[in-house]
Scaffold this motif. Structure first.
Motif, PDB file in Angstrom:
ATOM      1  N   VAL A  63       0.839  -1.268   0.091  1.00 19.31           N
ATOM      2  CA  VAL A  63      -0.035   0.174   0.017  1.00 19.31           C
ATOM      3  C   VAL A  63       0.979   1.308  -0.029  1.00 19.31           C
ATOM      4  O   VAL A  63       0.265   2.265  -0.091  1.00 19.31           O
ATOM      5  CB  VAL A  63      -0.734  -0.046   1.176  1.00 19.31           C
ATOM      6  N   LYS A  64       1.934   1.205   0.189  1.00 18.39           N
ATOM      7  CA  LYS A  64       3.009   2.354  -0.022  1.00 18.39           C
ATOM      8  C   LYS A  64       2.863   3.185  -1.199  1.00 18.39           C
ATOM      9  O   LYS A  64       2.694   2.462  -2.255  1.00 18.39           O
ATOM     10  CB  LYS A  64       4.348   2.027   0.027  1.00 18.39           C
ATOM     11  N   GLY A  65       2.878   4.381  -1.035  1.00 21.39           N
ATOM     12  CA  GLY A  65       2.419   5.361  -2.139  1.00 21.39           C
ATOM     13  C   GLY A  65       1.019   5.504  -2.627  1.00 21.39           C
ATOM     14  O   GLY A  65       0.543   6.479  -3.108  1.00 21.39           O
ATOM     15  N   ARG A  66       0.064   4.683  -1.854  1.00 20.62           N
ATOM     16  CA  ARG A  66      -1.280   4.767  -2.161  1.00 20.62           C
ATOM     17  C   ARG A  66      -2.169   5.020  -0.925  1.00 20.62           C
ATOM     18  O   ARG A  66      -3.181   5.631  -1.200  1.00 20.62           O
ATOM     19  CB  ARG A  66      -1.690   3.417  -2.915  1.00 20.62           C
ATOM     20  N   PHE A  67      -1.853   4.590   0.192  1.00 19.83           N
ATOM     21  CA  PHE A  67      -2.723   4.719   1.257  1.00 19.83           C
ATOM     22  C   PHE A  67      -1.809   5.636   2.394  1.00 19.83           C
ATOM     23  O   PHE A  67      -0.570   5.811   2.497  1.00 19.83           O
ATOM     24  CB  PHE A  67      -2.762   3.460   2.120  1.00 19.83           C
ATOM     25  N   THR A  68      -2.619   6.524   2.737  1.00 23.72           N
ATOM     26  CA  THR A  68      -2.076   7.383   4.031  1.00 23.72           C
ATOM     27  C   THR A  68      -2.800   7.435   5.474  1.00 23.72           C
ATOM     28  O   THR A  68      -4.189   7.657   5.202  1.00 23.72           O
ATOM     29  CB  THR A  68      -2.137   8.847   3.409  1.00 23.72           C
ATOM     30  N   ILE A  69      -2.232   7.128   6.436  1.00 24.94           N
ATOM     31  CA  ILE A  69      -2.674   7.102   7.734  1.00 24.94           C
ATOM     32  C   ILE A  69      -2.557   8.525   8.409  1.00 24.94           C
ATOM     33  O   ILE A  69      -1.441   9.054   8.280  1.00 24.94           O
ATOM     34  CB  ILE A  69      -2.081   5.852   8.586  1.00 24.94           C
ATOM     35  N   SER A  70      -3.505   8.837   8.960  1.00 21.12           N
ATOM     36  CA  SER A  70      -3.399  10.155   9.847  1.00 21.12           C
ATOM     37  C   SER A  70      -4.109  10.190  11.139  1.00 21.12           C
ATOM     38  O   SER A  70      -5.236   9.304  11.155  1.00 21.12           O
ATOM     39  CB  SER A  70      -3.978  11.320   8.822  1.00 21.12           C
ATOM     40  N   ARG A  71      -3.894  10.935  12.060  1.00 23.19           N
ATOM     41  CA  ARG A  71      -4.674  11.005  13.143  1.00 23.19           C
ATOM     42  C   ARG A  71      -5.246  12.547  13.492  1.00 23.19           C
ATOM     43  O   ARG A  71      -4.510  13.394  13.133  1.00 23.19           O
ATOM     44  CB  ARG A  71      -3.840  10.739  14.405  1.00 23.19           C
ATOM     45  N   ASP A  72      -6.348  12.559  14.095  1.00 19.42           N
ATOM     46  CA  ASP A  72      -6.709  13.930  14.761  1.00 19.42           C
ATOM     47  C   ASP A  72      -6.970  13.607  16.069  1.00 19.42           C
ATOM     48  O   ASP A  72      -7.981  13.030  16.819  1.00 19.42           O
ATOM     49  CB  ASP A  72      -8.331  14.242  14.225  1.00 19.42           C
ATOM     50  N   ASN A  73      -5.826  14.045  17.108  1.00 19.99           N
ATOM     51  CA  ASN A  73      -5.753  13.711  18.484  1.00 19.99           C
ATOM     52  C   ASN A  73      -6.980  14.451  19.264  1.00 19.99           C
ATOM     53  O   ASN A  73      -7.384  13.967  20.147  1.00 19.99           O
ATOM     54  CB  ASN A  73      -4.447  14.172  18.871  1.00 19.99           C
ATOM     55  N   ALA A  74      -7.299  15.666  18.727  1.00 18.49           N
ATOM     56  CA  ALA A  74      -8.402  16.122  19.454  1.00 18.49           C
ATOM     57  C   ALA A  74      -9.748  15.503  19.317  1.00 18.49           C
ATOM     58  O   ALA A  74     -10.647  15.565  20.153  1.00 18.49           O
ATOM     59  CB  ALA A  74      -8.714  17.533  18.751  1.00 18.49           C
TER      60      ALA A  74
END
Length: 120
Positions: A63-74
């Protein structure tokens, strides 16, 4: 009681995009890490992407280059942006979190899963 609630799965054509969301609710001290796993029919559940408190990320090679993980800590929420989807990405996607329920007391939690189907 800690719960992980996922959303965002569905049917998409090859080359399309989806964004998965997973929100942690309940009473806890902090979230150590959040991750996405997936399980395709007849296969074992495997790690797709993860993010720790220091924002270090991991992606499985496919999935490298196609998927992106992110977080909203709030919002205690983790996202998985999935682009250029392929039929091989078809699976049930599960959110996982390591949560500090009390100071220095950690536990694993899983979401209920959300189905992603990539097909024309």
């Amino acid at each position: 009681q800690v719960q992980l609630v996922e959303s965002g799965g569905g049917l998409v054509q090859p080359g399309g995009s989806l964004r998965l969301s997973c929100a942690a609710s309940g009473t806890f001290f902090s979230i150590f890490s959040m991750a996405w796993y997936r399980q395709a029919p007849g296969k074992q559940r495997g790690l797709v992407a993860s993010m720790n408190t220091d924002d270090r990320t991991y992606y499985t090679d496919s999935v490298k280059g196609r998927f992106t993980i992110s977080r909203d800590n709030a919002k205690n929420t983790v996202y998985l942006q999935m682009d250029s989807l392929k039929p091989d990405d078809t699976a049930v996607y599960y959110c996982h979190a390591i949560i500090e329920t009390e100071p220095r007391n950690y536990a694993n939690y899983w979401g209920q899963g959300t189905r992603v189907t990539v097909s024309s």
